[in-house]
Write an enzyme that holds these catalytic residues in place. Structure first.
Site, PDB file in Angstrom:
ATOM      1  N   HIS A 187       0.839  -1.190   0.000  1.00  0.00           N
ATOM      2  CA  HIS A 187       0.000   0.000   0.000  1.00  0.00           C
ATOM      3  C   HIS A 187       0.875   1.241   0.000  1.00  0.00           C
ATOM      4  O   HIS A 187       1.825   1.350   0.784  1.00  0.00           O
ATOM      5  CB  HIS A 187      -0.898   0.018   1.244  1.00  0.00           C
ATOM      6  CG  HIS A 187      -1.750   1.248   1.355  1.00  0.00           C
ATOM      7  ND1 HIS A 187      -1.773   2.049   2.477  1.00  0.00           N
ATOM      8  CD2 HIS A 187      -2.623   1.820   0.475  1.00  0.00           C
ATOM      9  CE1 HIS A 187      -2.610   3.050   2.293  1.00  0.00           C
ATOM     10  NE2 HIS A 187      -3.144   2.937   1.090  1.00  0.00           N
ATOM     11  N   SER A 188       0.580   2.168  -0.915  1.00  0.00           N
ATOM     12  CA  SER A 188       1.137   3.510  -0.883  1.00  0.00           C
ATOM     13  C   SER A 188       2.665   3.510  -0.895  1.00  0.00           C
ATOM     14  O   SER A 188       3.283   2.973  -1.826  1.00  0.00           O
ATOM     15  CB  SER A 188       0.578   4.258   0.339  1.00  0.00           C
ATOM     16  OG  SER A 188       0.819   5.638   0.255  1.00  0.00           O
ATOM     17  N   GLN A 189       3.289   4.052   0.151  1.00  0.00           N
ATOM     18  CA  GLN A 189       4.745   4.167   0.200  1.00  0.00           C
ATOM     19  C   GLN A 189       5.440   2.827   0.003  1.00  0.00           C
ATOM     20  O   GLN A 189       6.564   2.763  -0.501  1.00  0.00           O
ATOM     21  CB  GLN A 189       5.154   4.796   1.533  1.00  0.00           C
ATOM     22  CG  GLN A 189       6.634   4.832   1.828  1.00  0.00           C
ATOM     23  CD  GLN A 189       6.991   3.874   2.950  1.00  0.00           C
ATOM     24  OE1 GLN A 189       6.369   3.877   4.005  1.00  0.00           O
ATOM     25  NE2 GLN A 189       7.975   3.043   2.726  1.00  0.00           N
TER      26      GLN A 189
END
Length: 364
Positions: A192-194
């Protein structure tokens, strides 16, 4: 879509094995003492009835920990238990330098602290300021998403201090992630994300052990940050954040690229649609990213997240570099109104079922 087999008091979650792993990091000298940095805490559950051949390794994003996948802030089941209930072995990690993996200030340097305002603006109540065009469509957060609401306060209580050097985050988690796969064997990465940059870099390091990638709004867009500033222009360029295209650190290109300057870039003259940014791609002929080629990859973005204007750029960059992937906007599949923290939102299990369905259809 994959069938839900949720657990409850009448049908308890049946576990064959569970526990924790500590993945070793590096030994270094600090103040004339030897310490370890870069270690990773991993929590796992293996269901009694395992129906999928590969475990799923869930890696959270910036300012977060594994708690994102364990339950929602309003007390509903999280993605980890949902996947276990549907026959998957699941490993959830606290990124190196984060949460239960430990933080060592003398070695990791300056940190970033998640402010209440930033969490509200990006994750839970983006429509209040509408810094990007899609923000006003956010409807799936459970509650108003502002301080003082019990669900928001519970979520904010889970936020943690993070290493400030994003390149260091990627480097130590690439090393720990590769060691984790060396230990548990082939797996599917759900990031997720980063953590998106971690999935690309771990796959580059261990392509034979990454059997699939479910990239939930991965860190992007390629090359430069996009700063959302509100109407009427909405976007401006930030600094160079992923100089190797989709990663901060070096990954393998063919023909070889020794430095980021070897990547010749071109920018779209026109965005692919309203409310979208103009993507950075490579100038043709584009170098290829050979070690990610052939790995089934799903890139998912929600309807109202700050990623909605640019996640397609990550998909296009990878495609041009020979890395086929499936890019999905949840709204096109009937899942409307989600933000960046979709694993915690009201329809989180509907999204989990979609991810499982895609994995079952594409990962062999």
């Amino acid at each position: 879509m994959a069938e839900d087999r949720l657990f409850d008091a009448r049908r308890p979650l049946e576990i064959a094995d569970q526990g924790v792993l500590s993945i070793p990091g590096r030994y270094i000298e600090v103040d004339k003492q030897t310490v370890m940095v870069g270690q990773m805490f991993v929590q796992y559950q293996i269901p009694k009835s395992k129906t999928r051949p590969y475990p799923v390794v869930m890696i959270h994003g910036g300012g977060q920990t594994a708690s994102n996948f364990l339950s929602t802030p309003d007390g509903r089941p999280g993605w980890a238990d949902d996947f276990v209930a549907n026959g998957y072995a699941v490993y959830v990690v606290d990124q190196s330098g984060r949460g239960r993996s430990g933080f060592f200030g003398d070695s990791y340097g300056k940190t970033r602290k998640p402010s209440v305002g930033n969490v509200e603006q990006r994750f839970t109540a983006p429509k209040h300021r509408a810094l990007w065009p899609q923000a006003s469509q956010h409807t799936q957060w459970p509650g108003p998403g502002t301080r003082g609401d019990p669900t928001f306060d519970t979520f904010y209580a889970s936020q943690v201090e993070t290493i400030g050097d994003e390149g260091l985050i990627e480097e130590i988690n690439r090393e720990a992630g590769a060691k984790l796969l060396d230990r548990i064997g082939p797996a599917v990465l759900l990031t997720h994300s980063q953590a998106g940059v971690i999935s690309w870099s771990v796959a580059d390091a261990r392509p034979q052990l990454v059997k699939g990638i479910l990239a939930i709004e991965p860190s992007g867009p390629p090359i430069r940050e996009t700063i959302a500033k509100g109407a009427p222009d909405y976007f401006e360029d930030g600094g160079i954040a992923r100089p190797w295209g989709v990663t901060r650190g070096k990954i393998t290109y063919d023909p070889p690229a020794e430095t980021p300057d070897d990547l010749k870039l071109a920018r779209q003259e026109k965005a692919d649609g309203p409310g979208l940014v103009r993507c950075f791609l490579q100038a043709e002929p584009a170098r290829q990213i050979p070690r990610l080629r052939g790995i089934p990859i799903l890139i998912v973005t929600s309807e109202s997240s700050y990623h909605a204007p640019y996640d397609h750029c990550t998909a296009k960059y990878l495609e041009q570099a020979g890395v086929k992937n499936t890019f999905v906007r949840l709204a096109d599949h009937g899942m409307r109104g989600n933000g960046h923290m979709m694993m915690l939102e009201k329809n989180n299990l509907e999204i989990a079922a979609f991810l499982r369905g895609w994995e079952q259809a594409n990962v062999r």
